[in-house]
Motif scaffolding. Structure first.
Motif, mmCIF file in Angstrom:
data_model
loop_
_atom_site.group_PDB
_atom_site.id
_atom_site.type_symbol
_atom_site.label_atom_id
_atom_site.label_comp_id
_atom_site.label_asym_id
_atom_site.label_seq_id
_atom_site.Cartn_x
_atom_site.Cartn_y
_atom_site.Cartn_z
ATOM 1 N N PHE A 248 0.478 2.125 -14.501
ATOM 2 C CA PHE A 248 -0.057 1.769 -15.822
ATOM 3 C C PHE A 248 0.686 0.574 -16.414
ATOM 4 O O PHE A 248 0.069 -0.407 -16.849
ATOM 5 C CB PHE A 248 0.049 2.983 -16.746
ATOM 6 N N PHE A 249 2.000 0.638 -16.417
ATOM 7 C CA PHE A 249 2.768 -0.438 -17.047
ATOM 8 C C PHE A 249 2.721 -1.723 -16.217
ATOM 9 O O PHE A 249 2.810 -2.822 -16.776
ATOM 10 C CB PHE A 249 4.211 0.014 -17.257
ATOM 11 N N THR A 250 2.565 -1.605 -14.906
ATOM 12 C CA THR A 250 2.403 -2.812 -14.090
ATOM 13 C C THR A 250 1.105 -3.526 -14.429
ATOM 14 O O THR A 250 1.060 -4.762 -14.547
ATOM 15 C CB THR A 250 2.435 -2.451 -12.600
ATOM 16 N N LEU A 251 0.040 -2.763 -14.604
ATOM 17 C CA LEU A 251 -1.235 -3.371 -14.984
ATOM 18 C C LEU A 251 -1.156 -4.002 -16.368
ATOM 19 O O LEU A 251 -1.751 -5.060 -16.617
ATOM 20 C CB LEU A 251 -2.342 -2.319 -14.937
ATOM 21 N N MET A 252 -0.420 -3.375 -17.287
ATOM 22 C CA MET A 252 -0.269 -3.963 -18.614
ATOM 23 C C MET A 252 0.511 -5.278 -18.548
ATOM 24 O O MET A 252 0.181 -6.254 -19.231
ATOM 25 C CB MET A 252 0.437 -2.973 -19.545
ATOM 26 N N ALA A 253 1.552 -5.295 -17.717
ATOM 27 C CA ALA A 253 2.312 -6.538 -17.565
ATOM 28 C C ALA A 253 1.448 -7.636 -16.951
ATOM 29 O O ALA A 253 1.494 -8.802 -17.376
ATOM 30 C CB ALA A 253 3.553 -6.288 -16.707
ATOM 31 N N LEU A 254 0.639 -7.274 -15.960
ATOM 32 C CA LEU A 254 -0.265 -8.262 -15.368
ATOM 33 C C LEU A 254 -1.307 -8.735 -16.374
ATOM 34 O O LEU A 254 -1.724 -9.902 -16.352
ATOM 35 C CB LEU A 254 -0.954 -7.661 -14.140
ATOM 36 N N ALA A 255 -1.723 -7.846 -17.275
ATOM 37 C CA ALA A 255 -2.685 -8.239 -18.305
ATOM 38 C C ALA A 255 -2.076 -9.256 -19.265
ATOM 39 O O ALA A 255 -2.736 -10.215 -19.684
ATOM 40 C CB ALA A 255 -3.167 -7.006 -19.066
ATOM 41 N N VAL A 256 -0.811 -9.062 -19.624
ATOM 42 C CA VAL A 256 -0.142 -10.030 -20.503
ATOM 43 C C VAL A 256 -0.031 -11.387 -19.812
ATOM 44 O O VAL A 256 -0.277 -12.441 -20.423
ATOM 45 C CB VAL A 256 1.247 -9.500 -20.911
ATOM 46 N N VAL A 257 0.323 -11.369 -18.530
ATOM 47 C CA VAL A 257 0.425 -12.631 -17.784
ATOM 48 C C VAL A 257 -0.938 -13.303 -17.677
ATOM 49 O O VAL A 257 -1.055 -14.534 -17.791
ATOM 50 C CB VAL A 257 1.024 -12.367 -16.393
ATOM 51 N N ALA A 258 -1.986 -12.505 -17.471
ATOM 52 C CA ALA A 258 -3.335 -13.078 -17.388
ATOM 53 C C ALA A 258 -3.745 -13.718 -18.705
ATOM 54 O O ALA A 258 -4.374 -14.783 -18.728
ATOM 55 C CB ALA A 258 -4.331 -11.990 -16.994
ATOM 56 N N GLY A 259 -3.396 -13.089 -19.822
ATOM 57 C CA GLY A 259 -3.715 -13.685 -21.112
ATOM 58 C C GLY A 259 -2.919 -14.935 -21.396
ATOM 59 O O GLY A 259 -3.397 -15.839 -22.090
ATOM 60 N N TRP A 260 -1.709 -15.018 -20.876
ATOM 61 C CA TRP A 260 -0.860 -16.194 -21.098
ATOM 62 C C TRP A 260 -1.515 -17.453 -20.537
ATOM 63 O O TRP A 260 -1.541 -18.491 -21.195
ATOM 64 C CB TRP A 260 0.500 -15.955 -20.449
ATOM 65 N N SER A 261 -2.018 -17.375 -19.314
ATOM 66 C CA SER A 261 -2.652 -18.541 -18.678
ATOM 67 C C SER A 261 -4.076 -18.183 -18.283
ATOM 68 O O SER A 261 -4.439 -18.224 -17.109
ATOM 69 C CB SER A 261 -1.847 -18.979 -17.456
ATOM 70 N N ALA A 262 -4.870 -17.804 -19.276
ATOM 71 C CA ALA A 262 -6.219 -17.315 -18.992
ATOM 72 C C ALA A 262 -7.112 -18.404 -18.418
ATOM 73 O O ALA A 262 -7.883 -18.161 -17.483
ATOM 74 C CB ALA A 262 -6.832 -16.741 -20.271
ATOM 75 N N ASP A 263 -7.031 -19.620 -18.958
ATOM 76 C CA ASP A 263 -7.935 -20.674 -18.495
ATOM 77 C C ASP A 263 -7.689 -21.023 -17.032
ATOM 78 O O ASP A 263 -8.633 -21.180 -16.245
ATOM 79 C CB ASP A 263 -7.785 -21.910 -19.381
ATOM 80 N N LYS A 264 -6.420 -21.131 -16.637
ATOM 81 C CA LYS A 264 -6.117 -21.445 -15.240
ATOM 82 C C LYS A 264 -6.424 -20.263 -14.326
ATOM 83 O O LYS A 264 -6.911 -20.436 -13.208
ATOM 84 C CB LYS A 264 -4.650 -21.840 -15.107
ATOM 85 N N LEU A 265 -6.141 -19.054 -14.807
ATOM 86 C CA LEU A 265 -6.338 -17.878 -13.968
ATOM 87 C C LEU A 265 -7.813 -17.618 -13.703
ATOM 88 O O LEU A 265 -8.210 -17.303 -12.578
ATOM 89 C CB LEU A 265 -5.698 -16.661 -14.640
ATOM 90 N N LEU A 266 -8.640 -17.761 -14.731
ATOM 91 C CA LEU A 266 -10.057 -17.467 -14.556
ATOM 92 C C LEU A 266 -10.715 -18.431 -13.579
ATOM 93 O O LEU A 266 -11.527 -18.023 -12.743
ATOM 94 C CB LEU A 266 -10.763 -17.517 -15.912
ATOM 95 N N SER A 267 -10.386 -19.710 -13.683
ATOM 96 C CA SER A 267 -10.988 -20.673 -12.752
ATOM 97 C C SER A 267 -10.577 -20.386 -11.312
ATOM 98 O O SER A 267 -11.384 -20.501 -10.385
ATOM 99 C CB SER A 267 -10.583 -22.092 -13.146
#
Length: 382
Positions: A326-345
């Motif tokens: 659970f907490f690993t997924l939350m940490a990955l979610a924070v990282v994904a939000g940090w660089s959302a534009d680069k990650l989504l592309s």
């Protein structure tokens, strides 16, 4: 007029009678007093310029404009609710430029030297080459400053420069006014960029606190222990808030150099305080969906990894227990939000490539060109 905590009860200037400003009756802070000192410094310089005996009608008109703008600047500074900073500094800069056209020559020389020094220190783009010249001494600004300071005195011989007449004096004053305007534009741009960045950080902090409060309400031990069975709907909300918090923290730690620091600045705030958090939440949810589908990566416990799960995930993250998942997924979610534009592309390209690769595995092999089609079932061969 001295700079004090209270202001005299003067009548409303003619320029602002149509606006309806009212005086502020409380004391002023140190920043306001410094701004008021700037206004009064220009007012004292204006009074010294008025005592010249050789004033022309054009000079009288310029002095009248300076007086009117100073009164307007006083009332922009003295607004009861909020200060008009943009208008105040624009008025002060206009007064500074107009005073260069009418101040005595003895007062103009130190001002000209200061303008050249400020220009050389603050302006470093293409305007520096235009105003200072390639060698920084042959441009119009250095030449006018030297003429005003009598550095290039008329000498003898055919190469001697002509005497410094009234037309050249007006030209040099106009050059100084233009150079001062460039310096003020550069300073104002830097100041407003800093102001926008600080405001974004303050509003981002308030928004992050609100996200924390909502997340604490949604988070519970049952949600963590029952993961991923408790994914819908509270788990999805928590992951979305985690991604939004990553985007908000990126606003707080990064300093954008806005190309335009004035004008429709509300669009900057809307993008950084609304668009980026929503984009970060979407990126976090996208990452969660990919983990649940095990298309690109998976987060498993040590016990789950020993069961021989042959998922098609490219990356396997093994943690100690269900709570760690659970907490690993939350940490990955924070990282994904940090660089959302680069990650989504990047994710979209990989997901599409993976889907196309899996679809090719189930399609029947293609028939080479020129090969006859197989006979239908039950047909008699020739």
């Amino acid at each position: 007029m001295a700079a004090t905590d209270t202001l005299p009860n003067a009548p409303l200037p003619e320029l602002l009678k149509r606006v309806g400003f009212q005086r502020r009756r409380r004391g002023f802070g140190s920043a306001t007093q410094l701004l008021w000192n700037r206004v009064e410094s220009n007012a004292s310089l204006l009074a010294l310029c008025r005592i010249r005996e050789d004033l022309t009608p054009e000079d009288e008109a310029i002095l009248g404009q300076c007086q009117e703008k100073l009164e307007a600047a006083r009332w922009c500074l003295d607004k009861p609710l909020g200060r008009w900073s943009f208008s105040f500094w624009e008025l002060i800069h206009e007064v500074d430029g107009l005073l260069l056209l009418v101040m005595p020559a003895s007062m103009l020389v130190p001002r000209a030297l200061e303008i050249q020094q400020q220009f050389e220190r603050r302006v470093s783009d293409g305007r520096a080459l235009l105003w200072l010249g390639a060698d920084r001494v042959s441009g119009p600004l250095p030449r006018c400053v030297r003429r005003l300071a009598h550095v290039d005195e008329p000498g003898s011989g055919p190469a001697a420069p002509p005497p410094f007449d009234a037309g050249q004096d007006r030209y040099c004053r106009s050059v100084l006014r233009g150079a001062l305007d460039s310096v003020n534009q550069q300073v104002d741009k830097t100041f407003w960029q800093l102001s926008i960045n600080v405001s974004l950080q303050v509003f981002s902090t308030l928004l992050l606190l609100a996200v924390f409060v909502v997340s604490f309400v949604l988070l519970s031990p049952a949600l963590i222990d029952g993961w991923p069975d408790t994914l819908v709907p509270r788990g999805l909300l928590l992951v979305g808030f985690a991604g939004a918090s990553g985007a908000i923290v990126s606003n707080m730690l990064s300093k954008e150099r806005f190309v335009v620091a004035t004008g429709a600045t509300s669009r900057f705030f809307a993008y950084h305080l609304l668009v980026k958090p929503v984009l970060g939440a979407f990126a976090a949810l996208m990452l969660l969906f990919l983990e649940q589908s095990r298309m690109l990566f998976s987060v498993d416990t040590q016990a789950g990894n020993m069961t021989g799960d042959t998922s098609s995930a490219i990356l396997h993250i093994v943690v100690s227990g269900p709570q760690a998942v659970f907490f690993t997924l939350m940490a990955l979610a924070v990282v994904a939000g940090w660089s959302a534009d680069k990650l989504l592309s990047s994710i979209m390209d990989k997901v599409l490539g993976r889907l196309l690769g899996q679809s090719e595995k189930v399609l029947p092999p293609s028939r080479p060109v020129g090969t006859p089609a197989p006979p239908p079932k039950g047909a008699v061969p020739p």
